[in-house]
Design a protein around this motif. Structure first.
Motif, PDB file in Angstrom:
ATOM      1  N   ILE A  58     -11.035  25.963 -41.923  1.00 60.01           N
ATOM      2  CA  ILE A  58     -10.108  26.564 -42.887  1.00 60.01           C
ATOM      3  C   ILE A  58      -8.776  25.847 -42.797  1.00 60.01           C
ATOM      4  CG2 ILE A  58      -8.845  28.663 -43.492  1.00 60.01           C
ATOM      5  CD1 ILE A  58     -11.219  30.258 -42.403  1.00 60.01           C
ATOM      6  N   LEU A  59      -8.284  25.406 -43.965  1.00 59.59           N
ATOM      7  CA  LEU A  59      -7.010  24.704 -44.018  1.00 59.59           C
ATOM      8  C   LEU A  59      -6.084  25.490 -44.946  1.00 59.59           C
ATOM      9  CD1 LEU A  59      -5.413  22.138 -43.270  1.00 59.59           C
ATOM     10  CD2 LEU A  59      -6.463  21.025 -45.250  1.00 59.59           C
ATOM     11  N   LEU A  60      -4.933  25.889 -44.419  1.00 52.26           N
ATOM     12  CA  LEU A  60      -3.975  26.632 -45.243  1.00 52.26           C
ATOM     13  C   LEU A  60      -2.791  25.712 -45.518  1.00 52.26           C
ATOM     14  CD1 LEU A  60      -2.856  30.308 -44.483  1.00 52.26           C
ATOM     15  CD2 LEU A  60      -1.663  28.748 -45.990  1.00 52.26           C
ATOM     16  N   LEU A  61      -2.655  25.273 -46.751  1.00 51.37           N
ATOM     17  CA  LEU A  61      -1.561  24.378 -47.146  1.00 51.37           C
ATOM     18  C   LEU A  61      -0.454  25.230 -47.750  1.00 51.37           C
ATOM     19  CD1 LEU A  61      -3.717  21.542 -48.759  1.00 51.37           C
ATOM     20  CD2 LEU A  61      -2.642  21.538 -46.484  1.00 51.37           C
ATOM     21  N   ASP A  62       0.718  25.204 -47.115  1.00 51.18           N
ATOM     22  CA  ASP A  62       1.756  26.174 -47.457  1.00 51.18           C
ATOM     23  C   ASP A  62       2.998  25.490 -48.020  1.00 51.18           C
ATOM     24  OD1 ASP A  62       3.268  28.522 -47.575  1.00 51.18           O
ATOM     25  OD2 ASP A  62       2.434  29.258 -45.684  1.00 51.18           O
TER      26      ASP A  62
ATOM     27  N   GLY B 248     -18.538  23.360 -44.157  1.00 50.42           N
ATOM     28  CA  GLY B 248     -17.630  23.059 -45.266  1.00 50.42           C
ATOM     29  C   GLY B 248     -16.183  23.389 -44.920  1.00 50.42           C
ATOM     30  N   THR B 249     -15.288  23.051 -45.852  1.00 54.45           N
ATOM     31  CA  THR B 249     -13.858  23.330 -45.652  1.00 54.45           C
ATOM     32  C   THR B 249     -13.362  24.277 -46.740  1.00 54.45           C
ATOM     33  OG1 THR B 249     -13.540  21.134 -44.729  1.00 54.45           O
ATOM     34  CG2 THR B 249     -11.559  22.284 -45.451  1.00 54.45           C
ATOM     35  N   PHE B 250     -12.785  25.390 -46.305  1.00 55.26           N
ATOM     36  CA  PHE B 250     -12.130  26.318 -47.222  1.00 55.26           C
ATOM     37  C   PHE B 250     -10.644  25.984 -47.214  1.00 55.26           C
ATOM     38  CE2 PHE B 250      -9.734  30.371 -47.630  1.00 55.26           C
ATOM     39  CZ  PHE B 250     -10.090  30.712 -48.924  1.00 55.26           C
TER      40      PHE B 250
ATOM     41  N   MET C 254     -10.439  27.451 -35.706  1.00 52.09           N
ATOM     42  CA  MET C 254     -11.011  27.382 -37.059  1.00 52.09           C
ATOM     43  C   MET C 254      -9.950  27.264 -38.155  1.00 52.09           C
ATOM     44  SD  MET C 254     -13.574  30.031 -38.985  1.00 52.09           S
ATOM     45  CE  MET C 254     -15.126  29.695 -38.183  1.00 52.09           C
ATOM     46  N   ILE C 255      -8.799  27.951 -37.969  1.00 52.75           N
ATOM     47  CA  ILE C 255      -7.774  27.968 -39.023  1.00 52.75           C
ATOM     48  C   ILE C 255      -6.647  27.009 -38.676  1.00 52.75           C
ATOM     49  CG2 ILE C 255      -6.083  29.387 -40.253  1.00 52.75           C
ATOM     50  CD1 ILE C 255      -7.824  31.840 -39.521  1.00 52.75           C
ATOM     51  N   GLU C 256      -6.362  26.084 -39.603  1.00 59.45           N
ATOM     52  CA  GLU C 256      -5.216  25.196 -39.422  1.00 59.45           C
ATOM     53  C   GLU C 256      -4.190  25.491 -40.512  1.00 59.45           C
ATOM     54  OE1 GLU C 256      -3.963  20.459 -39.458  1.00 59.45           O
ATOM     55  OE2 GLU C 256      -6.043  21.019 -39.855  1.00 59.45           O
ATOM     56  N   TRP C 257      -2.950  25.760 -40.084  1.00 59.88           N
ATOM     57  CA  TRP C 257      -1.868  26.032 -41.040  1.00 59.88           C
ATOM     58  C   TRP C 257      -0.933  24.833 -41.093  1.00 59.88           C
ATOM     59  CZ3 TRP C 257       3.501  26.728 -39.834  1.00 59.88           C
ATOM     60  CH2 TRP C 257       4.284  27.102 -40.939  1.00 59.88           C
TER      61      TRP C 257
ATOM     62  N   VAL D  79     -11.638  35.328 -44.330  1.00 62.45           N
ATOM     63  CA  VAL D  79     -12.620  34.275 -44.606  1.00 62.45           C
ATOM     64  C   VAL D  79     -13.175  33.759 -43.273  1.00 62.45           C
ATOM     65  CG1 VAL D  79     -12.947  31.946 -45.555  1.00 62.45           C
ATOM     66  CG2 VAL D  79     -11.678  33.670 -46.864  1.00 62.45           C
ATOM     67  N   ALA D  80     -12.291  33.617 -42.286  1.00 66.73           N
ATOM     68  CA  ALA D  80     -12.738  33.170 -40.961  1.00 66.73           C
ATOM     69  C   ALA D  80     -13.727  34.172 -40.360  1.00 66.73           C
ATOM     70  CB  ALA D  80     -11.542  32.992 -40.023  1.00 66.73           C
ATOM     71  N   ASN D  81     -13.480  35.445 -40.603  1.00 68.07           N
ATOM     72  CA  ASN D  81     -14.389  36.457 -40.077  1.00 68.07           C
ATOM     73  C   ASN D  81     -15.781  36.300 -40.681  1.00 68.07           C
ATOM     74  OD1 ASN D  81     -14.898  38.920 -38.515  1.00 68.07           O
ATOM     75  ND2 ASN D  81     -15.238  39.829 -40.540  1.00 68.07           N
ATOM     76  N   TYR D  82     -15.804  36.003 -41.973  1.00 67.63           N
ATOM     77  CA  TYR D  82     -17.085  35.768 -42.639  1.00 67.63           C
ATOM     78  C   TYR D  82     -17.742  34.496 -42.095  1.00 67.63           C
ATOM     79  CZ  TYR D  82     -20.291  34.160 -46.244  1.00 67.63           C
ATOM     80  OH  TYR D  82     -21.385  33.666 -46.886  1.00 67.63           O
ATOM     81  N   PHE D  83     -16.966  33.426 -41.979  1.00 64.60           N
ATOM     82  CA  PHE D  83     -17.513  32.163 -41.453  1.00 64.60           C
ATOM     83  C   PHE D  83     -18.050  32.340 -40.030  1.00 64.60           C
ATOM     84  CE2 PHE D  83     -14.737  29.039 -44.177  1.00 64.60           C
ATOM     85  CZ  PHE D  83     -15.528  29.317 -45.273  1.00 64.60           C
ATOM     86  N   LYS D  84     -17.311  33.079 -39.225  1.00 65.90           N
ATOM     87  CA  LYS D  84     -17.659  33.208 -37.803  1.00 65.90           C
ATOM     88  C   LYS D  84     -19.107  33.663 -37.635  1.00 65.90           C
ATOM     89  CE  LYS D  84     -15.805  35.304 -33.576  1.00 65.90           C
ATOM     90  NZ  LYS D  84     -14.755  36.222 -33.071  1.00 65.90           N
ATOM     91  N   SER D  85     -19.529  34.630 -38.464  1.00 67.22           N
ATOM     92  CA  SER D  85     -20.900  35.098 -38.288  1.00 67.22           C
ATOM     93  C   SER D  85     -21.896  34.401 -39.205  1.00 67.22           C
ATOM     94  CB  SER D  85     -20.979  36.617 -38.448  1.00 67.22           C
ATOM     95  OG  SER D  85     -20.226  37.011 -39.545  1.00 67.22           O
ATOM     96  N   HIS D  86     -21.439  33.756 -40.294  1.00 68.84           N
ATOM     97  CA  HIS D  86     -22.384  33.139 -41.230  1.00 68.84           C
ATOM     98  C   HIS D  86     -22.339  31.618 -41.268  1.00 68.84           C
ATOM     99  CE1 HIS D  86     -22.044  37.304 -42.732  1.00 68.84           C
ATOM    100  NE2 HIS D  86     -23.319  37.139 -43.054  1.00 68.84           N
ATOM    101  N   LYS D  87     -21.144  31.045 -41.087  1.00 71.37           N
ATOM    102  CA  LYS D  87     -21.002  29.581 -41.219  1.00 71.37           C
ATOM    103  C   LYS D  87     -20.053  29.061 -40.157  1.00 71.37           C
ATOM    104  CE  LYS D  87     -22.319  30.296 -45.776  1.00 71.37           C
ATOM    105  NZ  LYS D  87     -22.052  30.642 -47.164  1.00 71.37           N
TER     106      LYS D  87
END
Ligand code: FAD
Lengths: 267, 433
Positions: B223-227, B186-188, B249-252, B210-218
């Motif tokens: 992850i998309l950070l819209l700023d 999924g996408t956070f 994993m994280i795109e800003w 959140v990435a830390n949680y995803f890394k071991s579980h999903k």
């Protein structure tokens, strides 16, 4: 954060300009900022602005002087007989005072422009508007800047997106009614005041012009200076009377240009 | 009476000599004023970082001041470390802090109620139950309120589907549950606001956790950070830290790359950017535009920005005499809206109020702040600043961020310091580390 060296060179330049514009007597200090800045007086050409009729919105405090949102609006019917021809924006605390000049035609429909500017330090920003009838309106607003605008990025500019432009117009217009157009272009707006790693000044390279045409005739033309924030963002109005195309063109100092076209839909 | 005065003067001298600020904590108790004489009534609204610290330090500086703290919750759950809870590194329960120490040890009267209104002329505060409290000096440390509707589509109801989790509590649990229920792949999406807002590094630490949680579980998730901004706190350190720990994993996406969100559709978990791009989320976390807690507006201390302008030396309101405001509610830039700053402001303003009640000049203020961010287990970064008053404005006198090229041992130590900092500041504020 900006480097110590950059602080020095910027300050020196600011000092140089301040010598020209700084109030020398209490009478000067009491005068409105537009009377104290040579570049503003040159635009006024000896005329006195009529009171009111113009609004300048800036945050009271900006935590990032590298991109301070600014909106200026002039009360005007924007008819052929009575319309705003130009809006001049000035900084009183940057190395050079000019920020931008926005030229409008009656087809803009509304004399309102939004952009983002660089502010080196806390200062007043001045807007002067001239109508086709030779009337002037002026306004000044104080902004407190807590992180200097000379944080001017550019070294971390993503080259892959250079001159990538975006335009958004309303989905539908009513004939003759103004609608707001949003534009954005990726460009570092190199000020010419920053030093590279060897201590040499990086030459100025900015987007110096943005032109918007509706079905081939110019509606808005913006002349930009180094005090416009990186990735120039400009919002303005157009009031098309017929459907067709809005074309926006950006020109920059390196000789490159980009054009973006979007359809204008009327019922 | 005279003797009480002298004692307080001595106390003030002592405070001046120590330099009010976080380090004042080292100072001992100050002798009480003459028996029976109250040195003034102070009502403090809000028992978070600012208010709880201020109430305690008022009593430490001058036990003869009558201090009443108004706070609806019996336990304050802190935003600091709530990201670590989302990341699976900290227990939620450990974020809760009560008021026993303030009551038992320092003699602060704590009323668990909401302050509804302020009458600045009559010098009273009205509580939710209808009761009124009188004050000689009023302190507001109400934190933030959300500007509902300012971001199109982001209403109270929308926050039940697309949580902000920017006030720790049910919103934090909701976000955690949504992350747990999300399918792998999924996408956070996190939507970050323009300045000023609570905790400038907060959104960037949150996506890391959140990435830390995803890394071991999903691990297949994105992850998309819209700023709404083009640069942010500790940017280089975060970008490096994200890449080092979580790869791609994280795109800003910053504002100039069309990261500014203008509309939220919480039912469809969809957001629209300024230039019309639609993004679809599996879990949508919106950090919305904010302003000072509503009681500040009721007291008449806010300006057009929705925040509170204050006198820099004392944090007295610029608009209403007798009222002081500290913490996130204030315009204290370049000091960030952080728990550490609210705590430091609590101490400086407590000293200023004791001085004011005694009719003497307060000490010269100095504040310090360190914001630690945990990027991954054993990987911490920080920004620190020291602030004072220069030419009538708050100014940063010194500061800096963790070195860009620090080794793994350095990052590990900073992650440990973050935990030590949390224990120390909650101990200092509530006595309940
Ligand atoms: C995700 C996240 C992470 C963070 N991490 C850090 C960190 O690592 N370090 C750091 O220093 N800061 C951090 N912060 C920032 C920190 O939470 C705030 O800066 C701090 O809480 C501000 O303190 P305050 O006293 O102004 O407000 P708060 O701590 O929010 O306290 C306000 C209190 O006032 C009460 N209140 C409000 N209105 C009323 C009323 N009308 N009557 C009675 N009571 C009222 C509320 O119930 C609340 O308890 C973080 C924030 C977030 C969102």
């Amino acid at each position: 954060m900006m480097s110590r060296r950059m602080v020095k060179s910027a300050m020196w330049l600011v000092g140089g300009v301040l010598l020209l514009i700084s109030p020398l007597s209490p009478a000067w200090a009491a005068a409105p900022p537009w009377e104290r800045v040579e570049a503003v007086r040159a635009v006024l050409g000896g005329e006195t602005p009529v009171p009111g009729g113009i609004r300048l919105d800036l945050p009271l405090v900006s935590q990032d002087g590298s991109a301070v949102p600014l909106t200026v609006e002039v009360e005007s019917p924007m008819t052929v007989d009575d319309h705003v021809e130009a809006i001049h924006l000035f900084s009183t605390g940057n190395p050079t005072p000019e920020i931008a000049v926005i030229r409008l035609t009656p087809e803009a429909g509304r004399a309102r422009v939004t952009m983002r500017v660089r502010l080196n330090e806390s200062q007043s920003v001045v807007a002067v508007a001239r109508t086709n009838t030779g009337r002037f309106h002026a306004v000044a607003r104080d902004v407190r800047v807590t992180v200097s605008g000379c944080l001017a990025r550019g070294n971390d500019f993503d080259d892959a997106s250079f001159m990538l432009a975006r335009v958004r117009a309303p989905d539908r217009f009513s004939p003759g009614q103004p609608g707001e157009v949003l534009t954005l272009i990726n460009h570092p707006m190199e000020t010419g005041l920053r030093q590279n790693g060897d201590g040499n000044l990086i030459p100025q390279r900015i987007i110096h012009r943005v032109v918007a045409e509706v079905n081939g005739s110019a509606v808005m033309e913006a002349e930009l200076h180094r005090s416009v924030a990186a990735n120039p963002y400009l919002r303005f109005f157009v009031a098309p009377t017929a459907g067709g195309t809005l074309a926006v063109r950006w020109d920059e100092d390196g000789g490159e240009s980009t054009v973006q076209e979007v359809p204008l839909r009327l019922p | 009476m005279t003797r009480g005065r002298i004692n307080r003067r001595q106390a003030l001298k002592l405070m001046g000599a120590m330099g009010a600020g976080p380090f004042l904590a080292a100072g001992g108790r100050i002798p009480p004023a003459a028996a029976g004489g109250s040195a003034g009534r102070v009502v403090v609204v809000g028992g978070g970082f600012g208010g709880a610290t201020l109430a305690k330090y008022l009593k430490r500086f001058d036990p003869a001041v009558e201090v009443t703290l108004v706070e609806p919750s019996r336990r304050h759950f802190t935003c600091p470390f709530s990201n670590l809870y989302l990341g699976g590194l900290y227990e939620f329960d450990a974020l809760g802090h009560g008021y026993e120490e303030l009551v038992r040890r320092y003699g602060v009267q704590v009323i668990h109620s909401m302050a509804d209104d302020v009458d600045a002329d009559a010098r009273t505060v009205r509580l939710a139950g209808g009761e009124t409290l009188s004050w000689d000096r009023l302190v507001l440390s109400p934190g933030i309120d959300i500007r509902w509707g300012e971001l199109e589509g982001y209403t109270r109801a929308a926050a039940e589907k697309a949580p902000h989790a920017w006030q720790a509590g049910p919103q934090t649990h909701l976000l955690k549950k949504q992350l747990e229920a999300m399918e792998d792949g999924g996408t956070f999406i996190l939507v970050a606001p323009e300045n000023p807002f609570r905790c400038p590094p907060g959104p960037y630490e949150r996506v890391a956790m959140v990435a830390n949680y995803f890394k071991s579980h999903k691990p297949r998730s994105k992850i998309l950070l819209l700023d709404a901004k083009d640069n942010f706190s500790k940017q280089g350190l975060f970008l490096d830290g994200w890449r080092h720990n979580y790869g791609e994993m994280i795109e800003w996406v910053g504002r100039s790359h069309d990261g500014g969100v203008v509309r939220v559709d919480a039912d469809r978990l969809e957001v629209e950017t300024e230039f019309g791009t639609l993004h679809q989320a599996s879990v949508l976390n919106v950090v919305p535009p904010q302003r000072a807690g509503f009681i500040a507006q009721r007291a008449g201390v806010t300006d057009a920005s929705g925040w509170v302008p204050v006198e820099p030396r004392t944090f007295a309101s610029r608009k209403v005499p007798g009222v002081y405001v500290i913490g996130d509610a204030t315009e204290a830039a370049p000091m960030p809206k952080s728990g550490f700053c609210a705590n430091a402001q609590g101490k400086v303003t407590a000293a200023a109020i004791v001085a004011d009640l005694a009719g003497v000049d307060g000490p010269d203020p100095s504040w310090a702040n360190t914001c630690y961010s945990t990027v991954a287990p054993g990987y911490g970064i920080s920004v620190a600043g020291v602030y004072g008053v220069r030419e009538g404005h708050i100014a940063e006198l010194a500061g800096g961020v963790s070195p860009a090229d620090a080794d793994a041992a350095f990052r590990r130590r900073e992650a440990e310091y973050a935990v030590a900092w949390y224990r120390a500041i909650t101990q200092d504020t509530w006595g309940t580390a």
